[in-house]
Design an enzyme around this catalytic site. Structure first.
Site: not given
Length: 204
Positions: A15-16, A68, A94, A110, A112, A145, A148
């Site tokens: 978790g940086s 899930r 996930r 998010n 990336h 959905e 990325d």
């Protein structure tokens, strides 16, 4: 004084990026935010232990051996219990279900380690080196959905040096990730933007 907006951080490892967000809040770079809860799908995730050490709410919701939909439903319930305004994925390994994304529309971020849409998925730095690109970087985007794929909020560019290996490149990208994530959270929490098609457009 404005009530701080509540962040829910999801992580699977050290978790940086979570720490970078927490540090940005602590030093005043994210004055209108607080971390309401840190959730991991792995009880032994180092980032979860660090969250506890910092006095934050840290919750393990194990994914192993569970469907899930059932796992995601428990995480959604936890985020809602802590009245989370914005969900930040910080090395959460996930894919989110359609139901998860629908529960927080345009409220999940998010980061990336590539300049999307180039090199989605795992091992983005390795992909960049193998392809021979001269620049790569990181991208903060809304989550939809698809993997990325969501609307891009901001990107940081990192040069690929001739002598780079995967770890050297990843380390320099990570430095920019830590800067980019806090900047993107501030932009989203400001509310001063609109989305047209796939374009994130800031407003005065």
């Amino acid at each position: 004084m404005n009530t701080p907006r509540r962040l829910g951080v999801l992580l699977s490892g050290r978790g940086s990026n979570f720490l970078a967000i927490a540090d940005a809040i602590a030093c005043g770079n994210l004055p209108n935010a607080e971390i309401a809860v840190v959730i991991s799908n792995k009880a032994d995730a180092p980032g979860l232990a660090v969250a506890s050490e910092r006095g934050l709410n840290a919750v393990a919701i194990e994914a192993r051996g569970r469907k899930r939909a059932e796992h995601d439903a428990e995480i959604i319930a936890c985020l809602k219990e802590y009245r989370v305004d914005l969900v930040c994925l910080a090395g959460y390994m996930r894919l989110l279900s359609q139901e998860f994304v629908a529960a927080f529309p345009q409220q999940i971020l998010n980061i990336h380690p590539s300049l999307l849409p180039a090199f989605p998925g795992l091992d983005a730095q390795k992909q960049a080196l193998e392809y021979g690109v001269k620049v790569t970087g990181c991208t903060v985007h809304f989550v939809d959905e698809q993997l990325d794929h969501g609307v891009i909020i901001l990107q940081k560019v990192v040069s690929v040096l001739d002598g780079d290996d995967e770890h050297q490149l990843a380390a320099r990208i990570l430095e920019q990730e830590h800067i980019a994530y806090a900047e993107a959270i501030a932009l989203v929490l400001s509310g001063k933007y609109r989305i047209v098609g796939r374009r994130y457009l800031p407003e005065p």
